[in-house]
Every structure is written in C-alpha cells, then in structure tokens.
Write a protein that holds these residues in place. Structure first.
Motif, PDB file in Angstrom:
ATOM      1  N   PHE A  42       0.845  -1.183   0.000  1.00 54.18           N
ATOM      2  CA  PHE A  42       0.000   0.000   0.000  1.00 54.18           C
ATOM      3  C   PHE A  42       0.887   1.241   0.000  1.00 54.18           C
ATOM      4  O   PHE A  42       2.072   1.165   0.321  1.00 54.18           O
ATOM      5  CB  PHE A  42      -0.886   0.044   1.253  1.00 54.18           C
ATOM      6  N   GLY A  70      -8.911   8.237   1.182  1.00 52.38           N
ATOM      7  CA  GLY A  70      -8.278   6.930   1.249  1.00 52.38           C
ATOM      8  C   GLY A  70      -8.961   6.036   2.261  1.00 52.38           C
ATOM      9  O   GLY A  70     -10.169   6.102   2.472  1.00 52.38           O
ATOM     10  N   GLU A  81      -4.975   4.255  -1.000  1.00 53.98           N
ATOM     11  CA  GLU A  81      -5.905   3.462  -1.810  1.00 53.98           C
ATOM     12  C   GLU A  81      -7.342   3.685  -1.340  1.00 53.98           C
ATOM     13  O   GLU A  81      -7.610   3.798  -0.152  1.00 53.98           O
ATOM     14  CB  GLU A  81      -5.546   1.972  -1.732  1.00 53.98           C
ATOM     15  N   LYS A  82      -8.242   3.757  -2.283  1.00 54.06           N
ATOM     16  CA  LYS A  82      -9.653   4.026  -1.992  1.00 54.06           C
ATOM     17  C   LYS A  82     -10.286   2.842  -1.261  1.00 54.06           C
ATOM     18  O   LYS A  82      -9.874   1.695  -1.401  1.00 54.06           O
ATOM     19  CB  LYS A  82     -10.436   4.311  -3.278  1.00 54.06           C
ATOM     20  N   GLN A 139     -11.320  -0.193  -3.358  1.00 54.23           N
ATOM     21  CA  GLN A 139     -10.188  -1.011  -3.776  1.00 54.23           C
ATOM     22  C   GLN A 139      -9.769  -1.963  -2.656  1.00 54.23           C
ATOM     23  O   GLN A 139      -9.516  -3.141  -2.894  1.00 54.23           O
ATOM     24  CB  GLN A 139      -8.985  -0.130  -4.143  1.00 54.23           C
TER      25      GLN A 139
END
Length: 77
Positions: free
Chosen positions: A5, A39, A53-54, A57
């Motif tokens: 990540f 995020g 990262e969303k 996701q």
C-alpha cells in the motif's frame, strides 16, 4: 497474503509524506473510509495505517483474498 500500500503519514514532522508499506492482510482487524475521499484506514493491533488506496479497492482486495464472495447481513427495519 501480503499487499503493498501507499501509506500517507498524517502526523508529526513528516506529515503529508507518502511511503510504500507491505501489510499482512491477516493482521488487519478492520478498515474504514477516510472522510472526503481521503483513502482508507487499516486498523491493526499495533495501530492504524492511513493508506491512499480508496475504500472500494481495499474492500475488493479483502473480498477476493480467499476467493470467497462476501456475505452481506440483511438490514432489519
């Protein structure tokens, strides 16, 4: 299963700096979206990790890690 990540440091002298981190998904207790599209926060026993990262996701990653579709609990009125 280990996943890389992009961590966003949110406090201290390096606030706003990003770095790559590798996380063992088995050690993540829960995760939640950061308000305003910022995020996701991964909660572990050792502390929270704020990643770029969303949420969707990360959710898809956890849903697919064992090849098993998630079971959603029905909402009771």
């Amino acid at each position: 299963m280990y996943v890389e990540f992009t961590e966003l440091i949110t406090g201290g002298i390096q606030q706003g700096v990003t770095r790559k981190v590798v996380v063992n998904l088995e050690k993540v207790i829960t995760f939640r979206a950061v308000p305003h599209g910022g995020g996701t926060i991964l909660e572990t026993r050792r502390g929270d990790i704020n990643v770029e990262e969303k949420y969707d996701q990360v959710k898809n990653l956890f849903n697919n890690k064992n090849g098993i579709a998630p079971v959603l609990m029905p909402i009771e009125p």
